[in-house]
Design a protein around this motif. Sequence first.
Motif, mmCIF file in Angstrom:
data_model
loop_
_atom_site.group_PDB
_atom_site.id
_atom_site.type_symbol
_atom_site.label_atom_id
_atom_site.label_comp_id
_atom_site.label_asym_id
_atom_site.label_seq_id
_atom_site.Cartn_x
_atom_site.Cartn_y
_atom_site.Cartn_z
ATOM 1 N N ALA A 186 0.811 -1.213 0.000
ATOM 2 C CA ALA A 186 0.000 0.000 0.000
ATOM 3 C C ALA A 186 0.850 1.271 0.000
ATOM 4 N N MET A 187 2.166 1.139 0.166
ATOM 5 C CA MET A 187 3.038 2.315 0.188
ATOM 6 C C MET A 187 3.141 2.934 -1.199
ATOM 7 N N SER A 188 3.224 4.244 -1.227
ATOM 8 C CA SER A 188 3.379 4.945 -2.501
ATOM 9 C C SER A 188 4.828 4.815 -2.968
ATOM 10 N N PRO A 189 5.075 5.044 -4.255
ATOM 11 C CA PRO A 189 6.460 4.997 -4.740
ATOM 12 C C PRO A 189 7.352 6.016 -4.023
ATOM 13 N N PHE A 190 6.792 7.174 -3.641
ATOM 14 C CA PHE A 190 7.572 8.171 -2.914
ATOM 15 C C PHE A 190 8.079 7.605 -1.594
ATOM 16 N N GLU A 191 7.216 6.912 -0.862
ATOM 17 C CA GLU A 191 7.615 6.353 0.432
ATOM 18 C C GLU A 191 8.671 5.268 0.269
ATOM 19 N N GLN A 235 12.936 15.787 -2.728
ATOM 20 C CA GLN A 235 11.907 15.280 -1.837
ATOM 21 C C GLN A 235 12.025 15.939 -0.478
#
Length: 96
Positions: free
Chosen positions: A70-75, A94
């Motif tokens: 469920a983590m975004s690519p940013f995370e 970032q």
Amino acid sequence: MYSKRLMWIVWPAFLVACVLEILLFSMVDPQDLQWFGQPVTLSRQGVYTVAFFVFWGITMVSSALTTLLAMSPFEVNRCPLPLDGRPEGCPKDQSC
């Protein structure tokens, strides 16, 4: 942030482990269990305890995988280092 995510993993896993424990041992008597053809030498309470922690561990892995997916690519790709201490290849645009 990590404590919140940890609770997303641990708490649902705990609840599911409780339900699994109730369902399994409402149908199976721990004294009837065998391990490699030998009767289990633990007491009923010991079997309940070991089974609960096995269920909890397995469901924590499941919850952790769900949280990871469920983590975004940013995370996933963020660099944990400060801007001036980042190596080459670590994204520089970032903000945390």
